[in-house]
Scaffold this motif. Structure first.
Motif, PDB file in Angstrom:
ATOM      1  N   SER A   1       0.856  -1.185   0.000  1.00 43.99           N
ATOM      2  CA  SER A   1       0.000   0.000   0.000  1.00 43.99           C
ATOM      3  C   SER A   1       0.893   1.236   0.000  1.00 43.99           C
ATOM      4  CB  SER A   1      -0.904   0.001   1.224  1.00 43.99           C
ATOM      5  OG  SER A   1      -0.130   0.106   2.414  1.00 43.99           O
ATOM      6  N   THR A   2       0.303   2.336  -0.346  1.00 46.21           N
ATOM      7  CA  THR A   2       1.072   3.589  -0.397  1.00 46.21           C
ATOM      8  C   THR A   2       1.597   3.972   0.975  1.00 46.21           C
ATOM      9  OG1 THR A   2      -0.237   4.367  -2.281  1.00 46.21           O
ATOM     10  CG2 THR A   2       0.951   6.028  -1.018  1.00 46.21           C
ATOM     11  N   ASN A   3       0.781   3.811   2.019  1.00 52.11           N
ATOM     12  CA  ASN A   3       1.232   4.235   3.346  1.00 52.11           C
ATOM     13  C   ASN A   3       2.290   3.289   3.915  1.00 52.11           C
ATOM     14  OD1 ASN A   3      -0.632   2.135   4.106  1.00 52.11           O
ATOM     15  ND2 ASN A   3      -0.852   3.085   6.113  1.00 52.11           N
TER      16      ASN A   3
ATOM     17  N   GLU B   1      10.077   3.832   3.369  1.00 56.18           N
ATOM     18  CA  GLU B   1      10.938   4.889   2.837  1.00 56.18           C
ATOM     19  C   GLU B   1      11.405   5.839   3.938  1.00 56.18           C
ATOM     20  OE1 GLU B   1       8.501   6.520  -0.231  1.00 56.18           O
ATOM     21  OE2 GLU B   1       9.272   5.141  -1.765  1.00 56.18           O
ATOM     22  N   GLU B   2      10.531   6.095   4.910  1.00 55.28           N
ATOM     23  CA  GLU B   2      10.931   6.938   6.047  1.00 55.28           C
ATOM     24  C   GLU B   2      12.063   6.271   6.832  1.00 55.28           C
ATOM     25  OE1 GLU B   2       9.036   9.027  10.064  1.00 55.28           O
ATOM     26  OE2 GLU B   2       7.987   7.386   9.082  1.00 55.28           O
ATOM     27  N   PHE B   3      11.934   4.961   7.049  1.00 58.38           N
ATOM     28  CA  PHE B   3      12.979   4.231   7.758  1.00 58.38           C
ATOM     29  C   PHE B   3      14.298   4.317   6.992  1.00 58.38           C
ATOM     30  CE2 PHE B   3      15.565   0.540   8.624  1.00 58.38           C
ATOM     31  CZ  PHE B   3      15.498   0.397  10.003  1.00 58.38           C
ATOM     32  N   LEU B   4      14.242   4.101   5.690  1.00 57.69           N
ATOM     33  CA  LEU B   4      15.460   4.144   4.879  1.00 57.69           C
ATOM     34  C   LEU B   4      16.073   5.540   4.886  1.00 57.69           C
ATOM     35  CD1 LEU B   4      14.305   1.998   1.823  1.00 57.69           C
ATOM     36  CD2 LEU B   4      15.770   1.289   3.712  1.00 57.69           C
ATOM     37  N   SER B   5      15.246   6.556   4.834  1.00 52.66           N
ATOM     38  CA  SER B   5      15.760   7.928   4.864  1.00 52.66           C
ATOM     39  C   SER B   5      16.446   8.229   6.187  1.00 52.66           C
ATOM     40  CB  SER B   5      14.619   8.922   4.628  1.00 52.66           C
ATOM     41  OG  SER B   5      14.112   8.803   3.323  1.00 52.66           O
ATOM     42  N   GLU B   6      15.855   7.765   7.287  1.00 50.97           N
ATOM     43  CA  GLU B   6      16.468   7.998   8.593  1.00 50.97           C
ATOM     44  C   GLU B   6      17.815   7.291   8.692  1.00 50.97           C
ATOM     45  OE1 GLU B   6      12.471   8.569  11.371  1.00 50.97           O
ATOM     46  OE2 GLU B   6      13.328   6.574  11.091  1.00 50.97           O
ATOM     47  N   GLY B   7      17.888   6.081   8.166  1.00 53.76           N
ATOM     48  CA  GLY B   7      19.169   5.377   8.178  1.00 53.76           C
ATOM     49  C   GLY B   7      20.178   6.024   7.259  1.00 53.76           C
ATOM     50  N   HIS B   8      19.701   6.551   6.150  1.00 52.71           N
ATOM     51  CA  HIS B   8      20.582   7.162   5.155  1.00 52.71           C
ATOM     52  C   HIS B   8      21.093   8.523   5.593  1.00 52.71           C
ATOM     53  CE1 HIS B   8      21.050   9.113   0.966  1.00 52.71           C
ATOM     54  NE2 HIS B   8      22.064   8.270   1.127  1.00 52.71           N
TER      55      HIS B   8
ATOM     56  N   LEU C   1      13.450  -4.231  12.113  1.00 51.78           N
ATOM     57  CA  LEU C   1      12.989  -2.882  12.420  1.00 51.78           C
ATOM     58  C   LEU C   1      12.258  -2.205  11.262  1.00 51.78           C
ATOM     59  CD1 LEU C   1      16.000  -1.634  14.573  1.00 51.78           C
ATOM     60  CD2 LEU C   1      13.710  -2.260  15.373  1.00 51.78           C
ATOM     61  N   PRO C   2      12.748  -2.300  10.011  1.00 54.05           N
ATOM     62  CA  PRO C   2      11.984  -1.643   8.936  1.00 54.05           C
ATOM     63  C   PRO C   2      10.597  -2.231   8.744  1.00 54.05           C
ATOM     64  CG  PRO C   2      13.863  -2.889   8.054  1.00 54.05           C
ATOM     65  CD  PRO C   2      14.031  -2.818   9.526  1.00 54.05           C
TER      66      PRO C   2
ATOM     67  N   SER D   1       3.299  -0.976  11.628  1.00 57.15           N
ATOM     68  CA  SER D   1       2.512   0.046  12.321  1.00 57.15           C
ATOM     69  C   SER D   1       1.638   0.801  11.341  1.00 57.15           C
ATOM     70  CB  SER D   1       3.444   1.016  13.053  1.00 57.15           C
ATOM     71  OG  SER D   1       2.711   1.978  13.773  1.00 57.15           O
ATOM     72  N   ALA D   2       2.204   1.146  10.178  1.00 59.76           N
ATOM     73  CA  ALA D   2       1.421   1.833   9.147  1.00 59.76           C
ATOM     74  C   ALA D   2       0.328   0.924   8.603  1.00 59.76           C
ATOM     75  CB  ALA D   2       2.341   2.296   8.016  1.00 59.76           C
ATOM     76  N   ALA D   3       0.649  -0.358   8.438  1.00 56.40           N
ATOM     77  CA  ALA D   3      -0.345  -1.305   7.935  1.00 56.40           C
ATOM     78  C   ALA D   3      -1.514  -1.447   8.900  1.00 56.40           C
ATOM     79  CB  ALA D   3       0.320  -2.666   7.696  1.00 56.40           C
ATOM     80  N   ILE D   4      -1.216  -1.480  10.191  1.00 54.90           N
ATOM     81  CA  ILE D   4      -2.280  -1.583  11.186  1.00 54.90           C
ATOM     82  C   ILE D   4      -3.178  -0.351  11.133  1.00 54.90           C
ATOM     83  CG2 ILE D   4      -2.742  -1.617  13.675  1.00 54.90           C
ATOM     84  CD1 ILE D   4      -0.335  -3.498  13.959  1.00 54.90           C
ATOM     85  N   ASP D   5      -2.577   0.824  10.886  1.00 53.06           N
ATOM     86  CA  ASP D   5      -3.388   2.033  10.705  1.00 53.06           C
ATOM     87  C   ASP D   5      -4.400   1.832   9.579  1.00 53.06           C
ATOM     88  OD1 ASP D   5      -2.269   3.565  12.717  1.00 53.06           O
ATOM     89  OD2 ASP D   5      -0.787   4.511  11.405  1.00 53.06           O
TER      90      ASP D   5
END
Length: 392
Positions: free
Chosen positions: A33-35, A41-48, A273-274, A280-284
């Motif tokens: 899904s998009t979310n 992508e947020e996780f990857l950006s934080e790691g990057h 972790l990713p 969490s987003a999927a549960i939303d």
């Protein structure tokens, strides 16, 4: 406030694959899904960009643990994170205190990865018994009762079967197990996120599930429920995270081998972790519709499908009755002809032992089912035409 139809439409908009394919293969894996993609992508950006804010990621993981627990009416300390369903089932098989001469009862033809987890114990003298069940039948307490005796320690089965879509009667099976002092171990891979699950009401001892189907997250993460108070279930493997008193100086203490009392004793070091952030987003997204409404929706899709199949003269392999089925339907169509035909017509399905498996998710619609029926009708006409040409 949106009604159920509007909520389902909003959820469908999160799945761009629906614009490209007739996606009817969620029992294999669900598309991103998009979310969920945004969370990864947020996780990857934080790691990057920040080198990985691990304390933040670990805090989010614990928040996800709390949310998963609510899915099952469990406590957070009853939830551990694993790699997949198979790992969770193997953890259970090696944690239950079994001795030579004890026996475990399964359903013949259930998912092989559950069977292998327990068959592996035959080398220790544990007897494995298989209860028989037809594809159009659901398991109840009476299915298992003839196979149970005083040495039966475990009953284990899938909640929803992957190969015919039965929704088994866990309530009666759980009551039988509770009355007889037997552990109930459940593979919830095909039900979690689609069928409501209350581990307390169902008297489930251990539940294992992956997250790449009804929980909408890519492969590599599993959830394990272990009922509080089952302290006799001990991990076959240990890591520092398993210990009741992990050494602050990272030096193992041979004199202190006490493990945690909660389900965390079955976690081995770093978790995914990713995928946990994605979960969490999927549960939303799942909660935006509600699991009960998802179940009602996919059952209604099944009603529409069965009506079309009857009109087309195509046999259903699994059960027809509502309550005994959910989102998985196997069509008695020859795989060697129909798998390629569906692929050529941009319909994503899976081959299964009884034919072609169709499986729904919350993003599917009644129009999807009507479109599928048109594709099947076209295929049947082509098949008849081909047979006529060959006969001439």
């Amino acid at each position: 406030m949106m009604n159920a139809t509007e909520k389902l439409a909003a959820a469908r908009a999160q799945f761009p694959v629906t614009k490209r394919l007739l996606y009817l293969d969620s029992a294999h894996q669900t598309p991103l899904s998009t979310n969920v993609r945004a969370a990864i992508e947020e996780f990857l950006s934080e790691g990057h960009e920040m080198g990985g804010p691990k304390p933040v990621w670990l805090r989010r993981a614990e928040e996800t643990r709390e949310r998963v627990a609510r899915f099952f009416n469990a406590a957070p300390n009853e939830i551990a994170f694993t790699k997949n369903t198979s790992e969770g089932l193997n953890i259970a098989a090696n944690a239950v205190p079994l001795e030579a001469g004890d026996n475990v009862v399964l359903i013949e033809g259930d998912h092989p990865n559950n069977a292998y987890a327990w068959l592996n114990l035959k080398r220790k003298g544990v007897e494995i018994r298989f209860a028989t069940l037809k594809d159009d039948e659901i398991a109840t307490a009476e299915t298992f009762r003839p196979y149970i005796d005083e040495r039966t320690k475990v009953v284990t089965l899938s909640h929803v079967t992957f190969h015919a879509g039965q929704v088994h009667d866990l309530a009666s099976i759980g009551k039988l197990c509770k009355d007889r002092g037997i552990y109930l171990v459940v593979d919830a891979m095909q039900s979690v996120g689609v069928v409501p699950l209350d581990v307390k009401a169902l008297n489930i001892s251990v539940l294992a599930a992956g997250t790449h189907k009804g929980l909408l997250v890519p492969q590599g993460l599993g959830v394990l429920y272990v009922a509080d108070g089952l302290d006799e279930l001990q991990p076959a493997y240990l890591a520092m995270s398993s210990m009741a008193n992990p050494p602050a100086d990272y030096i193992a203490r041979p004199e202190d081998m006490v493990v945690r009392k909660d389900a965390g004793r079955f976690e081995f070091g770093n978790v995914n972790l990713p995928d946990l952030q994605a979960l969490s987003a999927a549960i939303d997204l799942i909660n935006s519709v509600g699991v009960s409404d998802i179940q009602k929706h996919v059952s209604a899709l099944g009603d529409r499908l069965i009506a079309h199949l009857d009109e087309l003269g195509v046999q259903l392999v699994g059960p027809r009755e509502r309550g005994q089925r959910s989102h998985i339907y196997v069509l008695a169509l020859p795989v060697d002809k129909w798998a390629d035909y569906f692929a050529r017509n941009q319909v994503r399905v899976s081959p299964e032992r009884g034919g072609i498996r169709i499986s729904f998710a919350m993003f599917n619609t009644l129009e999807d089912i009507d479109q599928l029926a048109k594709v099947i009708r076209k295929g049947l006409n082509e098949e008849s035409l081909a047979a006529t040409v060959q006969a001439d």
